[in-house]
Design an enzyme around this catalytic site. Structure first.
Site: not given
Length: 343
Positions: A111, A141, A216
């Site tokens: 996460p 990410t 991203k």
């Protein structure tokens, strides 16, 4: 020895024994004997892959590795997240260090930056038992700076770290159509691509470690801005008396068309198979979007880049988290705006 060196040596050995019924056929040999033949064999025909983090994204990603014939060794901080994968044949272990002890190719899907730091460098982290030449692919990410830190720590242990965050959401993860944005040594890209192709339709090399995360973060900032704009537009049209399905149809054949309008519409009843049609359950959580927008803000500040709309999007999603939307899909911003106007 690099991860590519390890794989090439394994492939060389596999080619020598393939005709004698070897249990392992490396990726390069598959190209010569035919993928269909190998993929229908037992999972023992391919080397083990470690997978850490079996949440909404990690679970379907690991399933696709199993579907492509890779034996999966997995772990998650929540044991209940492992049950389904175990029933499909995956081996479940207690912690990341145990996974690293058994697999020399590991994918992580976590996460946040603190989770990644703990999984790689914590007391039971990957780097405690990582093998030299191992390939470590992080699809979380996170802050690009953290990716660089993990790459440096892995290099000291003789392993290779690459960042490979994804785009496409849970639907693409389930169907194996994710887009991977990969950062790391270009010489290792082919080794990473072999695995990522099992889970995605697009695998793009972006540059050195951290550039995958940069791509991203930029994508998700635009996604948030687009979703807020779509929600505002749909809400305004509805207040003006337009049928939401008709408005969506018009937008999607006009210059206002975007992913949030034609693929992931935020208005309940407009589309099937999206979170807005399921009380905003599943999908990509508002809390995660707020986190990603925070990463974008940090990098924008560090690079002195003006991002006024990104800043506003960050504030909106932070407000949503504070008002009970944290666990709902990020498209629930439509519902949030409706409630803000008292409807």
């Amino acid at each position: 020895m690099t991860a590519s060196d390890v794989m090439l040596r394994s492939r060389g050995r596999s080619m020598a024994v393939a005709l004698r019924g070897s249990r392992y056929l490396g990726g390069r040999f598959i190209k010569y004997v035919g993928f269909t033949f190998v993929s229908t064999r037992s999972m023992a025909s391919k080397t083990q892959v470690g997978f850490i983090g079996l949440g909404n994204m990690g679970n379907p990603m690991a399933k696709n590795l199993l579907k492509h014939g890779y034996p999966v060794i997995a772990t998650d901080v929540f044991p209940e997240s492992c049950k389904e994968l175990q029933e499909l044949g995956a081996q479940i272990l207690d912690n990341p260090a145990e996974v690293a002890d058994k697999a020399d190719r590991i994918i992580t899907m976590l996460p946040s930056s603190p989770n990644v730091i703990d999984v790689y460098t914590g007391p039971n982290g990957i780097l405690k038992k990582v093998k030299k030449g191992s390939l470590l692919i992080d699809s979380s990410t996170i802050d690009p700076a953290v990716s660089k830190e993990m790459a440096s720590a892995a290099e000291k242990m003789g392993a290779v770290f690459m960042d490979a965050p994804v785009s496409g959401g849970v639907g693409a993860a389930s169907s194996g159509k994710l887009t991977f944005m990969v950062g790391g040594a270009e010489a290792e890209f082919t080794a990473a691509q072999e695995l990522l192709n099992c889970m995605g339709a697009n695998v793009v090399y972006c540059g050195q470690v951290g550039t995958g995360q940069a791509a991203k973060i930029c994508n998700n900032m635009l996604l948030a801005i687009g979703m807020i704009g779509t929600s505002e537009t749909m809400n305004l049209g509805i207040r003006l008396g337009l049928d939401p399905k008709l408005l969506a149809k018009i937008l999607n054949m006009s210059s206002g068309r975007c992913w949030s309008s034609d693929t992931y519409n935020p208005v309940p009843g407009v589309m099937e198979g999206v979170p807005s049609g399921n009380h905003y359950q599943g999908g990509f959580g508002t809390q995660l979007m707020a986190k990603d927008l925070g990463l974008a803000q940090n990098t924008a500040t560090n690079t002195k880049t003006p991002v006024p709309l990104g800043s506003l999007a960050h504030q909106i999603y932070r407000m949503m988290c504070a008002r009970g939307y944290a666990s709902k899909d990020f498209s629930s911003v439509f519902q949030f705006l409706r409630e803000e106007e008292g409807q």
